[in-house]
Design a protein around this motif. Structure first.
Motif, PDB file in Angstrom:
ATOM      1  N   MET A 196       0.850  -1.182   0.000  1.00  0.00           N
ATOM      2  CA  MET A 196       0.000   0.000   0.000  1.00  0.00           C
ATOM      3  C   MET A 196       0.894   1.244   0.000  1.00  0.00           C
ATOM      4  SD  MET A 196      -2.961  -1.623   0.393  1.00  0.00           S
ATOM      5  CE  MET A 196      -4.222  -0.477   0.951  1.00  0.00           C
ATOM      6  N   THR A 197       0.353   2.348  -0.504  1.00  0.00           N
ATOM      7  CA  THR A 197       1.029   3.642  -0.393  1.00  0.00           C
ATOM      8  C   THR A 197       0.046   4.609   0.262  1.00  0.00           C
ATOM      9  OG1 THR A 197       2.330   3.223  -2.396  1.00  0.00           O
ATOM     10  CG2 THR A 197       2.229   5.503  -1.613  1.00  0.00           C
ATOM     11  N   PRO A 198       0.099   4.735   1.580  1.00  0.00           N
ATOM     12  CA  PRO A 198      -0.887   5.539   2.298  1.00  0.00           C
ATOM     13  C   PRO A 198      -0.478   7.008   2.391  1.00  0.00           C
ATOM     14  CG  PRO A 198       0.541   4.478   3.876  1.00  0.00           C
ATOM     15  CD  PRO A 198       1.013   4.041   2.506  1.00  0.00           C
ATOM     16  N   PRO A 199      -1.381   7.887   2.830  1.00  0.00           N
ATOM     17  CA  PRO A 199      -1.019   9.286   3.077  1.00  0.00           C
ATOM     18  C   PRO A 199       0.026   9.391   4.178  1.00  0.00           C
ATOM     19  CG  PRO A 199      -3.409   9.001   3.044  1.00  0.00           C
ATOM     20  CD  PRO A 199      -2.810   7.633   3.077  1.00  0.00           C
ATOM     21  N   LEU A 200       0.794  10.466   4.127  1.00  0.00           N
ATOM     22  CA  LEU A 200       1.810  10.724   5.144  1.00  0.00           C
ATOM     23  C   LEU A 200       1.272  11.609   6.263  1.00  0.00           C
ATOM     24  CD1 LEU A 200       4.975  11.321   2.936  1.00  0.00           C
ATOM     25  CD2 LEU A 200       4.073   9.178   3.860  1.00  0.00           C
ATOM     26  N   MET A 201       0.023  12.072   6.112  1.00  0.00           N
ATOM     27  CA  MET A 201      -0.641  12.836   7.160  1.00  0.00           C
ATOM     28  C   MET A 201      -1.966  12.169   7.488  1.00  0.00           C
ATOM     29  SD  MET A 201       0.042  16.835   6.147  1.00  0.00           S
ATOM     30  CE  MET A 201      -0.374  16.662   4.400  1.00  0.00           C
ATOM     31  N   ILE A 223       0.128  19.727  12.201  1.00  0.00           N
ATOM     32  CA  ILE A 223      -0.218  20.830  11.305  1.00  0.00           C
ATOM     33  C   ILE A 223      -1.492  21.452  11.868  1.00  0.00           C
ATOM     34  CG2 ILE A 223      -0.787  21.472   8.926  1.00  0.00           C
ATOM     35  CD1 ILE A 223       0.721  18.886   8.103  1.00  0.00           C
ATOM     36  N   THR A 224      -1.325  22.494  12.649  1.00  0.00           N
ATOM     37  CA  THR A 224      -2.420  22.995  13.490  1.00  0.00           C
ATOM     38  C   THR A 224      -3.598  23.527  12.698  1.00  0.00           C
ATOM     39  OG1 THR A 224      -1.233  25.108  13.669  1.00  0.00           O
ATOM     40  CG2 THR A 224      -0.895  23.509  15.427  1.00  0.00           C
ATOM     41  N   GLU A 225      -3.346  24.222  11.609  1.00  0.00           N
ATOM     42  CA  GLU A 225      -4.447  24.847  10.869  1.00  0.00           C
ATOM     43  C   GLU A 225      -5.421  23.816  10.315  1.00  0.00           C
ATOM     44  OE1 GLU A 225      -5.148  27.935   7.113  1.00  0.00           O
ATOM     45  OE2 GLU A 225      -3.162  27.742   8.039  1.00  0.00           O
ATOM     46  N   ASP A 226      -4.878  22.699   9.837  1.00  0.00           N
ATOM     47  CA  ASP A 226      -5.723  21.654   9.245  1.00  0.00           C
ATOM     48  C   ASP A 226      -6.018  20.511  10.221  1.00  0.00           C
ATOM     49  OD1 ASP A 226      -5.806  22.738   6.505  1.00  0.00           O
ATOM     50  OD2 ASP A 226      -3.656  22.342   6.549  1.00  0.00           O
ATOM     51  N   LYS A 227      -5.407  20.554  11.390  1.00  0.00           N
ATOM     52  CA  LYS A 227      -5.563  19.496  12.394  1.00  0.00           C
ATOM     53  C   LYS A 227      -5.142  18.136  11.844  1.00  0.00           C
ATOM     54  CE  LYS A 227      -9.221  21.833  14.992  1.00  0.00           C
ATOM     55  NZ  LYS A 227     -10.589  21.739  15.547  1.00  0.00           N
ATOM     56  N   PHE A 228      -4.052  18.145  11.079  1.00  0.00           N
ATOM     57  CA  PHE A 228      -3.450  16.918  10.573  1.00  0.00           C
ATOM     58  C   PHE A 228      -2.176  16.632  11.363  1.00  0.00           C
ATOM     59  CE2 PHE A 228      -5.219  17.711   6.038  1.00  0.00           C
ATOM     60  CZ  PHE A 228      -6.463  17.235   6.438  1.00  0.00           C
ATOM     61  N   TYR A 229      -1.790  15.348  11.369  1.00  0.00           N
ATOM     62  CA  TYR A 229      -0.558  14.922  12.019  1.00  0.00           C
ATOM     63  C   TYR A 229       0.300  14.165  11.018  1.00  0.00           C
ATOM     64  CZ  TYR A 229      -2.732  16.004  16.523  1.00  0.00           C
ATOM     65  OH  TYR A 229      -3.326  16.654  17.582  1.00  0.00           O
ATOM     66  N   LEU A 230       1.605  14.501  10.966  1.00  0.00           N
ATOM     67  CA  LEU A 230       2.530  13.698  10.170  1.00  0.00           C
ATOM     68  C   LEU A 230       2.694  12.345  10.840  1.00  0.00           C
ATOM     69  CD1 LEU A 230       5.261  16.377   9.386  1.00  0.00           C
ATOM     70  CD2 LEU A 230       3.656  15.367   7.770  1.00  0.00           C
ATOM     71  N   ILE A 231       2.692  11.289  10.048  1.00  0.00           N
ATOM     72  CA  ILE A 231       2.645   9.946  10.622  1.00  0.00           C
ATOM     73  C   ILE A 231       3.969   9.579  11.292  1.00  0.00           C
ATOM     74  CG2 ILE A 231       0.884   9.140   9.012  1.00  0.00           C
ATOM     75  CD1 ILE A 231       3.142   7.637   7.517  1.00  0.00           C
ATOM     76  N   PRO A 232       3.914   8.959  12.477  1.00  0.00           N
ATOM     77  CA  PRO A 232       5.126   8.451  13.124  1.00  0.00           C
ATOM     78  C   PRO A 232       5.503   7.072  12.596  1.00  0.00           C
ATOM     79  CG  PRO A 232       3.250   8.111  14.550  1.00  0.00           C
ATOM     80  CD  PRO A 232       2.735   8.830  13.338  1.00  0.00           C
TER      81      PRO A 232
END
Length: 424
Positions: A196-201, A223-232
Motif C-alpha cells: 500500500m502507499t498511504p497518506p503521510l498525514m 499541522i495545526t491549521e488543518d488538524k493533521f498529524y505527520l505519521i510516526p
C-alpha cells in the motif's frame, strides 16, 4: 481501548494487569464503573420519560377524537412537564458519556500474561539471539564517519535545510537506501502482504484510533491549521483503512505492507545516543500490519516475529529478540517483541524493529469488526511490526561490513544495489 463491560466483569484482573505496566491511576477503574452505572440510570430515566411522552401523546389523540377536550388538555400539561425534563437529562447523559470516554482513553491496554513485570529496558527478557558478532580491524570507525568518507549521507546539509535529525542521502547512499526499501517490500509481498502507499498525514480520528492520541501528541508533528498529524509510522494510516468497517471473516487475515517516511519529534533526545542515524526526526521505514481473528492473533504474532527474524538473518547481522517488560511497553500494546542488531563500531545494540499484538485495543477505538460464523459482530485483533526501520539497519550494515577495501554488501542486497561493495 478497553471495553466497559470487560472492566466491570473483570475488575480485579484489570487492576492486576495494569499494575504490570506500572499504571498509577488504578482509581480510574472504580470511577469508570461508577460512571457507567450513572450512565445506565440516566439513560433509563430519559427512556422512561420519553416513553411516557409518547404514551400520553397517543392518549391525547384518542381523547380529542372522543371530544374529551378538558381531559386532553390536562394530559397536554403532563406532556409539557415531561418534555421539559428531557433536555436536562439528555445534557446530563452527554456529560457522563463524555467523561466516561475521557477516562477510558487514559487506560492503557492490558499486558499479556507472559509480559515480564519489570519497569525499565534492563528488565526486558532476551528471548533469542542469533547471528555472529564481527570483530572489526584496527581503524574501524562508526557510521557517521563512514557516511562522510564515502559521501553517502550529508548530515550538515540536512541541518542547513531543516535542522538536526533530517539527513540528506546522496549518490550511492541514496541508492543503498532505495535498495534496502525495495528489498524489504519484495520480501514482505512475497510473504503475502499487499503493498500500500498511504497518506503521510492523518486526521485526529486516525491518530486516536491507533493510540497516538492522546498518549503521544508530544512526539508527533502537528499541522495545526488543518488538524493533521505527520505519521510516526505507516501503522497509523494502514490500520485506519478499516476504521468503522465490518469486514468479512473470509477476508481475514488482512495483511498489508508499506514504505513511508516517518516523522517523530523525539523531544528531549540529546547526546551520543542520537549521533548520525541513531535517532532521527525523519526516517524511512517499511511496515507490516495484520488484522485477524482473536483466536489466531498470537500465532500470527509468532509468525510475524519469525518473518522479521528471517529478514534480519538475510542481512547477515547479529541480532537479539527481546520480550518487553510491562514498564517498557507502549500504551496500546498487549505484547511486544523488539529486535536489536549489534553495532560493532559503536559496540552497542540498536533497536530496528518492534512487533506487537494490540488485541482488540485499537479495534475497539476504530470499531473494526467482523461477523463470525454465528452471525455476531466481533472486534478484530490488530498487529504490526517494522520490517524494517532503515536508519539503524543502514548504520549497522555500514559499520559491520567495513573493510580496508570498502564496505561489503550482503548477498541478499547485491541484486538490488548492483554492486558487491561500496568503494571510494
Amino acid at each position: 481501548m478497553l471495553q466497559v463491560a470487560f472492566i466491570k466483569q473483570n475488575t480485579d484482573f484489570v487492576k492486576e494487569r495494569l499494575a504490570v505496566k506500572h499504571f498509577t491511576e488504578l482509581s480510574l477503574i472504580d470511577e469508570i464503573i461508577v460512571l457507567d452505572d450513572q450512565r445506565k440510570q440516566t439513560q433509563s430515566q430519559f427512556d422512561n420519560n420519553q416513553s411516557q411522552v409518547n404514551s400520553l401523546s397517543k392518549e391525547i389523540g384518542q381523547l380529542m377524537a372522543k371530544g374529551e377536550k378538558a381531559l386532553a388538555e390536562e394530559k397536554k400539561g403532563q406532556v409539557a412537564q415531561l418534555k421539559a425534563t428531557l433536555q436536562p437529562i439528555s445534557q446530563q447523559l452527554g456529560t457522563i458519556e463524555e467523561t466516561l470516554q475521557q477516562y477510558l482513553t487514559r487506560i492503557p491496554n492490558l499486558p499479556a500474561n507472559i509480559v515480564p513485570a519489570g519497569k525499565t529496558p534492563e528488565d526486558n527478557i532476551i528471548a533469542k539471539e542469533g547471528g555472529k558478532q564481527v570483530q572489526l580491524g584496527e581503524g574501524a570507525v562508526p557510521h557517521w564517519e563512514l557516511t562522510k568518507k564515502y559521501k553517502l549521507i550529508d548530515f550538515e546539509l540536512g541541518n542547513k535545510i531543516t535542522g538536526s535529525g533530517f539527513p540528506v542521502y546522496t549518490g550511492v547512499g541514496a541508492k543503498f537506501q532505495r535498495s534496502l526499501i525495495q528489498y524489504f517490500l519484495d520480501y514482505n509481498t512475497g510473504a503475502g502482504y499487499t503493498e500500500m502507499t498511504p497518506p503521510l498525514m492523518v486526521n485526529e480520528d486516525s491518530a486516536f484510533g491507533t493510540g497516538q492520541l492522546p498518549d503521544k501528541e508530544g512526539q508527533m508533528y502537528h499541522i495545526t491549521e488543518d488538524k493533521f498529524y505527520l505519521i510516526p509510522t505507516s501503522e497509523v494510516p494502514l490500520t485506519n483503512i478499516y476504521r468503522d468497517e465490518l469486514v468479512k471473516e473470509t477476508d481475514l487475515p488482512i495483511k498489508m505492507t508499506a514504505y513511508t517516511p516517518c516523522f517523530r519529534r523525539e523531544a528531549g533526545s540529546y547526546g551520543k545516543d542520537v549521533r548520525g542515524l541513531n535517532r532521527l526526526h525523519q526516517f524511512d521505514k517499511v511496515e507490516i500490519v495484520q488484522l485477524t481473528q482473536p483466536a489466531l492473533s498470537y500465532q500470527t504474532l509468532d509468525d510475524m516475529v519469525a518473518h522479521v527474524e528471517k529478514l534480519i538473518q538475510s542481512l547477515e547481522l547479529p541480532y537479539r529478540i527481546l520480550r518487553l517488560c510491562g514498564g517498557d511497553m507502549s500504551f496500546t500494546s498487549a505484547l511486544t517483541y523488539d529486535f536489536e542488531v549489534y553495532s560493532a563500531a559503536q559496540e552497542k545494540w540498536l533497536e530496528v524493529s518492534s512487533v506487537s499484538n494490540f488485541e482488540t485495543y485499537q479495534a475497539n477505538r476504530m470499531k473494526v469488526r467482523y461477523k463470525d460464523s454465528n452471525g455476531k459482530n466481533q472486534l478484530v485483533h490488530t498487529l504490526n511490526g517494522s520490517s524494517l526501520a532503515l536508519p539503524r539497519i543502514m548504520a549497522c550494515l555500514l559499520e559491520n561490513n567495513q573493510t580496508p577495501e570498502g564496505i561489503k554488501i550482503p548477498a541478499a542486497l547485491q541484486k538490488y544495489f548492483g554492486k558487491e561493495m561500496i568503494t571510494l
